[in-house]
Scaffold this motif. Sequence first.
Motif, PDB file in Angstrom:
ATOM      1  N   GLN A  11       0.858  -1.246  -0.208  1.00 52.69           N
ATOM      2  CA  GLN A  11       0.086   0.151  -0.042  1.00 52.69           C
ATOM      3  C   GLN A  11       0.883   1.312  -0.051  1.00 52.69           C
ATOM      4  O   GLN A  11       1.412   1.665   0.941  1.00 52.69           O
ATOM      5  N   LEU A  12       1.374   1.747  -1.161  1.00 52.87           N
ATOM      6  CA  LEU A  12       2.253   2.819  -1.305  1.00 52.87           C
ATOM      7  C   LEU A  12       1.624   4.106  -1.709  1.00 52.87           C
ATOM      8  O   LEU A  12       0.483   4.090  -2.376  1.00 52.87           O
ATOM      9  N   GLU A  13       1.848   5.155  -0.795  1.00 54.28           N
ATOM     10  CA  GLU A  13       1.245   6.396  -0.744  1.00 54.28           C
ATOM     11  C   GLU A  13       2.426   7.513  -1.089  1.00 54.28           C
ATOM     12  O   GLU A  13       3.501   7.269  -0.572  1.00 54.28           O
ATOM     13  N   ASP A  14       1.920   8.472  -2.066  1.00 55.13           N
ATOM     14  CA  ASP A  14       2.629   9.634  -1.984  1.00 55.13           C
ATOM     15  C   ASP A  14       2.644  10.791  -1.183  1.00 55.13           C
ATOM     16  O   ASP A  14       1.668  10.612  -0.546  1.00 55.13           O
ATOM     17  N   ARG A  15       3.147  11.934  -1.452  1.00 49.01           N
ATOM     18  CA  ARG A  15       3.177  12.898  -0.513  1.00 49.01           C
ATOM     19  C   ARG A  15       1.582  13.411  -0.549  1.00 49.01           C
ATOM     20  O   ARG A  15       1.221  13.923   0.709  1.00 49.01           O
ATOM     21  N   SER A  16       1.073  13.460  -1.509  1.00 50.94           N
ATOM     22  CA  SER A  16      -0.457  13.912  -1.597  1.00 50.94           C
ATOM     23  C   SER A  16      -1.513  12.666  -1.226  1.00 50.94           C
ATOM     24  O   SER A  16      -2.637  13.108  -1.520  1.00 50.94           O
ATOM     25  N   GLY A  17      -0.951  11.667  -0.713  1.00 50.47           N
ATOM     26  CA  GLY A  17      -2.008  10.747  -0.336  1.00 50.47           C
ATOM     27  C   GLY A  17      -2.610   9.471  -1.459  1.00 50.47           C
ATOM     28  O   GLY A  17      -3.438   9.067  -1.177  1.00 50.47           O
ATOM     29  N   ARG A  18      -2.193   9.967  -2.520  1.00 47.31           N
ATOM     30  CA  ARG A  18      -2.278   9.185  -3.698  1.00 47.31           C
ATOM     31  C   ARG A  18      -1.871   7.690  -3.339  1.00 47.31           C
ATOM     32  O   ARG A  18      -1.067   7.367  -2.832  1.00 47.31           O
ATOM     33  N   ILE A  19      -2.597   6.816  -4.167  1.00 48.02           N
ATOM     34  CA  ILE A  19      -2.216   5.164  -4.030  1.00 48.02           C
ATOM     35  C   ILE A  19      -1.846   4.456  -5.359  1.00 48.02           C
ATOM     36  O   ILE A  19      -2.272   4.871  -6.416  1.00 48.02           O
ATOM     37  N   PHE A  20      -0.648   3.782  -5.160  1.00 44.68           N
ATOM     38  CA  PHE A  20      -0.212   3.228  -6.502  1.00 44.68           C
ATOM     39  C   PHE A  20      -0.870   1.869  -6.651  1.00 44.68           C
ATOM     40  O   PHE A  20      -0.897   0.941  -5.873  1.00 44.68           O
ATOM     41  N   LEU A  21      -1.501   1.626  -7.954  1.00 44.16           N
ATOM     42  CA  LEU A  21      -2.174   0.587  -8.361  1.00 44.16           C
ATOM     43  C   LEU A  21      -1.510  -0.001  -9.649  1.00 44.16           C
ATOM     44  O   LEU A  21      -0.976   0.866 -10.412  1.00 44.16           O
TER      45      LEU A  21
END
Length: 370
Positions: free
Chosen positions: A234-244
């Motif tokens: 469950q990867l999040e970037d700085r703006s809270g987006r999720i990597f799928l």
Amino acid sequence: MIQIADILLAWYDKNGRHDLPWRQTRDSYRLWLAEIMLQQTQVESVKPYYQRFLNALPNWEALAAAPQDQVLALWSGLGYYARARNAQRAAQKIVADFAGEFPNTPESAESLPGVGRSTAAAVLASAFAQQRAILDANARRVLIRTQAIRSDPKASKTLQHLWKLAEVQTPADAHTYNQAIQDFGAMICVPRHPHCDACPLQRRCLAYAGGLSEQLPLPTRKPEKPDRCGFFLQLEDRSGRIFLEKRPDSGVWGGLWCLPQFNPAGSSLPFLCDDQQKALADGFLLRERVRQFCALRHGLVVEVKALTRLQKHVFTHFQLHFRCILATLQDDQIAPGVADQILTGRWFTRENALAEGLPTPVRKILSQTS
DNA sequence: CAAACGTGGCC
DNA sequence: TGGCCAAGTTT
């Protein structure tokens, strides 16, 4: 002599589920869509999906032209996602090869991806008033009980016999009869503890006569259901987006957007066994393995933040035990030297992710941890 | 022809 | 709770 079909038709007329959404139409598109959705899926599960799907994609042309992601998003949660991909391919074939009309012979109908003998018969009977027999789980069970068939229900010889019986017994009004035998199987001749006391076929049922109603159909071999273990990233970037990442068309969850499945063993095996996973989850190696995986597979530099508890998801043929690895993107730059072909994912806001076609456990994960 | 393919409800 | 089952088709 009154035939079994007449009794079922009379029973259906009085007791059938005439109000099901797909019973209000003779439109081949609507009938076909219901048949596909109902494959291996219960009526109550299908209902909301059916309406939503028709609202979004009301005809062959709309389905044929839709983005695959939209089709899978409409199917997300129904399972057996090959049905959705095949459904779109079937619509495209109907538009391209059949002038936008559902083909009116069994051979041509069964040439459509995802349409087998029973589904083709159901649509032809209802859309074109043809005398075609179906053989789904309900019809199969009713025939096995009324004829007291004691052979292996899955054996090809048994199936041949059942198809013959189904064809002999199906009357001219196959449209009504097919629905009658399905409702009868769903309401009276149910899998366990059939309601023989309320059954209009009681006097003609060989299983009942032989006291076998509870024993038939014969149970089939239950295959082993192995346990598989793994991690979701469950990867999040700085703006809270999720990597799928989008899964390949073949295999489990084909075509759906999924949290990356992390294989810390580094082997080609998709899952670790449980003790290996526990050891890794408790160990300090995990952090480094995750960083390595993200860099090599996706060109991402990440930092592990937390590990969730063990969760379980049950499939037909195995059980998946998994934990989520919560990690954040440390560096927005793509790692140098990473080939384009391994950049297989996309970043989604949580809201946009939940609007995509997601496997049920992934949908649950993303809904929970907001 | 056996195995693969999802998910939810029931008891 | 865990096994069984559900409007099957494809490979």
